[in-house]
Write an enzyme that holds these catalytic residues in place. Structure first.
Site, PDB file in Angstrom:
ATOM      1  N   ASP A   1       0.853  -1.195   0.000  1.00 27.40           N
ATOM      2  CA  ASP A   1       0.000   0.000   0.000  1.00 27.40           C
ATOM      3  C   ASP A   1       0.887   1.244   0.000  1.00 27.40           C
ATOM      4  O   ASP A   1       2.038   1.188   0.444  1.00 27.40           O
ATOM      5  CB  ASP A   1      -0.867   0.040   1.266  1.00 27.40           C
TER       6      ASP A   1
ATOM      7  N   ARG B   1      -0.856  -0.799  -8.759  1.00 29.80           N
ATOM      8  CA  ARG B   1      -2.225  -0.359  -8.464  1.00 29.80           C
ATOM      9  C   ARG B   1      -2.251   1.166  -8.560  1.00 29.80           C
ATOM     10  O   ARG B   1      -1.471   1.854  -7.901  1.00 29.80           O
ATOM     11  CB  ARG B   1      -2.620  -0.785  -7.059  1.00 29.80           C
TER      12      ARG B   1
HETATM   13  C1  LIG Z   1      -8.400  -1.351  -4.095  1.00 32.01           C
HETATM   14  C2  LIG Z   1      -8.036  -0.010  -3.562  1.00 32.01           C
HETATM   15  C3  LIG Z   1      -6.831   0.154  -2.904  1.00 32.01           C
HETATM   16  C4  LIG Z   1      -6.444   1.407  -2.433  1.00 32.01           C
HETATM   17  N1  LIG Z   1      -5.197   1.578  -1.892  1.00 32.01           N
HETATM   18  C5  LIG Z   1      -4.799   2.825  -1.540  1.00 32.01           C
HETATM   19  C6  LIG Z   1      -3.464   3.087  -1.108  1.00 32.01           C
HETATM   20  O1  LIG Z   1      -2.619   2.188  -0.996  1.00 32.01           O
HETATM   21  N2  LIG Z   1      -3.132   4.360  -0.807  1.00 32.01           N
HETATM   22  C7  LIG Z   1      -4.030   5.403  -0.907  1.00 32.01           C
HETATM   23  O2  LIG Z   1      -3.660   6.551  -0.647  1.00 32.01           O
HETATM   24  N3  LIG Z   1      -5.300   5.166  -1.300  1.00 32.01           N
HETATM   25  C8  LIG Z   1      -5.708   3.935  -1.611  1.00 32.01           C
HETATM   26  N4  LIG Z   1      -6.991   3.723  -2.037  1.00 32.01           N
HETATM   27  C9  LIG Z   1      -8.018   4.804  -1.876  1.00 32.01           C
HETATM   28  C10 LIG Z   1      -8.027   5.718  -3.061  1.00 32.01           C
HETATM   29  O3  LIG Z   1      -6.851   6.488  -3.098  1.00 32.01           O
HETATM   30  C11 LIG Z   1      -9.234   6.669  -2.980  1.00 32.01           C
HETATM   31  O4  LIG Z   1      -9.153   7.449  -1.830  1.00 32.01           O
HETATM   32  C12 LIG Z   1     -10.550   5.942  -3.013  1.00 32.01           C
HETATM   33  O5  LIG Z   1     -10.545   4.841  -3.861  1.00 32.01           O
HETATM   34  C13 LIG Z   1     -11.656   6.914  -3.491  1.00 32.01           C
HETATM   35  O6  LIG Z   1     -11.374   7.346  -4.799  1.00 32.01           O
HETATM   36  P1  LIG Z   1     -12.244   6.911  -6.080  1.00 32.01           P
HETATM   37  O7  LIG Z   1     -11.289   6.687  -7.193  1.00 32.01           O
HETATM   38  O8  LIG Z   1     -13.092   5.770  -5.752  1.00 32.01           O
HETATM   39  O9  LIG Z   1     -13.052   8.205  -6.447  1.00 32.01           O
HETATM   40  P2  LIG Z   1     -13.940   9.228  -5.607  1.00 32.01           P
HETATM   41  O10 LIG Z   1     -13.538  10.564  -6.121  1.00 32.01           O
HETATM   42  O11 LIG Z   1     -13.932   8.983  -4.125  1.00 32.01           O
HETATM   43  O12 LIG Z   1     -15.368   8.864  -6.114  1.00 32.01           O
HETATM   44  C14 LIG Z   1     -15.690   9.088  -7.462  1.00 32.01           C
HETATM   45  C15 LIG Z   1     -17.067   8.591  -7.757  1.00 32.01           C
HETATM   46  O13 LIG Z   1     -17.164   7.195  -7.472  1.00 32.01           O
HETATM   47  C16 LIG Z   1     -18.472   6.907  -7.016  1.00 32.01           C
HETATM   48  N5  LIG Z   1     -18.403   6.436  -5.623  1.00 32.01           N
HETATM   49  C17 LIG Z   1     -17.361   6.562  -4.767  1.00 32.01           C
HETATM   50  N6  LIG Z   1     -17.667   6.015  -3.564  1.00 32.01           N
HETATM   51  C18 LIG Z   1     -18.928   5.559  -3.674  1.00 32.01           C
HETATM   52  C19 LIG Z   1     -19.832   4.925  -2.781  1.00 32.01           C
HETATM   53  N7  LIG Z   1     -19.491   4.656  -1.516  1.00 32.01           N
HETATM   54  N8  LIG Z   1     -21.042   4.595  -3.255  1.00 32.01           N
HETATM   55  C20 LIG Z   1     -21.411   4.879  -4.514  1.00 32.01           C
HETATM   56  N9  LIG Z   1     -20.605   5.500  -5.399  1.00 32.01           N
HETATM   57  C21 LIG Z   1     -19.409   5.837  -4.992  1.00 32.01           C
HETATM   58  C22 LIG Z   1     -19.245   8.197  -7.076  1.00 32.01           C
HETATM   59  O14 LIG Z   1     -19.841   8.277  -8.331  1.00 32.01           O
HETATM   60  C23 LIG Z   1     -18.163   9.225  -6.955  1.00 32.01           C
HETATM   61  O15 LIG Z   1     -18.515  10.466  -7.466  1.00 32.01           O
HETATM   62  C24 LIG Z   1      -7.357   2.488  -2.557  1.00 32.01           C
HETATM   63  C25 LIG Z   1      -8.569   2.327  -3.217  1.00 32.01           C
HETATM   64  C26 LIG Z   1      -8.918   1.103  -3.722  1.00 32.01           C
HETATM   65  C27 LIG Z   1     -10.209   0.972  -4.459  1.00 32.01           C
END
Ligand SMILES: Cc1cc2nc3c(=O)[nH]c(=O)nc-3n(C[C@H](O)[C@H](O)[C@H](O)COP(=O)(O)OP(=O)(O)OC[C@H]3O[C@@H](n4cnc5c(N)ncnc54)[C@H](O)[C@@H]3O)c2cc1C
Length: 326
Positions: free
Chosen positions: A152, A202
């Site tokens: 991560d 990732r």
């Molecule tokens: C598998 C995985 C591993 C990760 N590992 C790390 C890491 O190592 N380090 C790190 O800093 N971050 C990590 N993250 C978190 C990542 O950086 C984001 O903070 C997180 O994924 C939210 O960003 P998003 O791309 O989903 O978009 P966002 O901008 O949060 O959401 C965009 C859109 O997605 C949809 N959406 C989002 N959440 C929901 C919900 N709960 N219900 C319905 N629709 C929703 C909506 O349409 C929203 O407008 C990880 C995320 C994932 C998925």
């Protein structure tokens, strides 16, 4: 990006400002032990945690993994915990991963299930060598279990150290994966470095509060960076792991897969446990590999607060849980 309001009016700007403020407050609260005590002891908290976390023990993790794998999903398991401050804690975290990997393999859940590891939980903040040694032991156990490890990525002060440790681990364990965060200005260049054959990356937006000097601040800039980074990874020779719930970025990912002729076995989508499960199932139905990030363990506070910060609408779960108890 398309879909964003072309000329935001004052209400939109106000709403955006309020969201940013709320995000900052929640992320600040994620570092407060006083708020942590308050939330951890609130009677309705368990219901909210259960939505995003598999449970507290290895057995809970295995049960949830079995269910997800039966639904056609791949899994990456995260033993919750970060910012470890003693060597004993770091060693205990390493041992938990060794046990988990043995159990996953024994239950026939590898290679569908792999593990995600935070170097800060293995001692990175006070002893980099210890974190490396612990991570190396986990990678060796993963090899034995026939699966992989992904490191991560945490806040930007750890990026260089994490990528250095990754490079050392990959010498003996070439399948070790990294996470790159699109909100960091450096990430497009890091993607170029890590887009080579055998490299698992990732790509996520990034979940920490970062200063403007190192990170894009607006959602639009972060999204644009995500697409540039995705282009580099999807056109490269490595194995991209597109971690996002964002419908627009998922659609662009599907488009790039067609454009760069990447069959579903040469990249994957990743999403968090409890978030957009119906979209995870839809993508599996389309023939894509989808990996669910499955956290488990007692130390859920920092993880939960980051989920609330990136989508304050998730605060509604607290509201609903509270209402159902009153
Ligand atoms: C598998 C995985 C591993 C990760 N590992 C790390 C890491 O190592 N380090 C790190 O800093 N971050 C990590 N993250 C978190 C990542 O950086 C984001 O903070 C997180 O994924 C939210 O960003 P998003 O791309 O989903 O978009 P966002 O901008 O949060 O959401 C965009 C859109 O997605 C949809 N959406 C989002 N959440 C929901 C919900 N709960 N219900 C319905 N629709 C929703 C909506 O349409 C929203 O407008 C990880 C995320 C994932 C998925």
């Amino acid at each position: 990006m398309a879909g964003a309001p072309a000329a935001p009016g004052p209400t939109t700007v106000g709403g955006r400002y309020a969201r940013l403020m709320l995000r900052s407050v929640i992320l600040a609260a994620s570092r407060s032990s006083q708020v942590e005590r308050l939330i951890a002891t609130a009677p309705f908290t368990r219901d909210v945690v259960r939505r995003f976390v598999a449970g507290s023990g290895t057995d809970d993790a295995l049960r949830a993994t079995r269910e997800l794998v039966a639904d056609g999903l791949a899994v990456t398991l995260d033993n919750l915990g970060e910012d470890t401050v003693t060597a004993e804690q770091a060693t205990a975290t390493r041992d938990e991963y060794l046990t988990l990997l043995r159990m996953l393999s024994g239950a026939g859940l590898t290679p569908a299930a792999e593990v995600s590891v935070k170097l800060s939980a293995l001692g990175q903040k006070f002893d980099e060598q210890l974190a490396y040694d612990n991570a190396r032991a986990i990678c060796a156990a993963a090899d034995e279990a026939g699966t992989t490890v992904t490191l991560d990525m945490e806040d930007h002060t750890t990026t260089d150290s994490t990528l250095d440790i990754l490079a050392k681990l990959r010498k003996d364990h070439p399948s070790t994966g990294a996470v790159l965060q699109a909100y960091l200005r450096r990430t497009e260049s890091d993607c170029r470095e890590l887009a080579g054959a055998g490299s698992r990356v990732r790509l996520c937006k990034g979940a920490y509060k970062e200063p403007e000097s190192v990170a894009y601040q607006s959602a639009r800039e972060v999204d644009k960076s995500y697409v540039r980074c995705m282009n580099v990874l999807m056109s490269g020779a490595g194995y991209p792991m597109l971690a996002t719930h964002d419908p627009r970025l998922i659609a662009i990912g599907e488009d790039r897969a067609r454009w760069f002729d990447r069959s579903p076995d040469r990249f994957e989508f990743q999403m968090l446990y409890g978030i957009r499960p119906e979209e995870q199932t839809r993508l599996v139905g389309e023939g894509y590999t989808v990996r669910t990030y499955l956290p488990y363990g007692e130390d859920w506070y920092g993880y939960l607060m980051r989920r609330l910060a990136e989508r304050p609408a998730n605060l509604m779960f607290f509201g609903r849980a509270l209402m159902s108890r009153t």
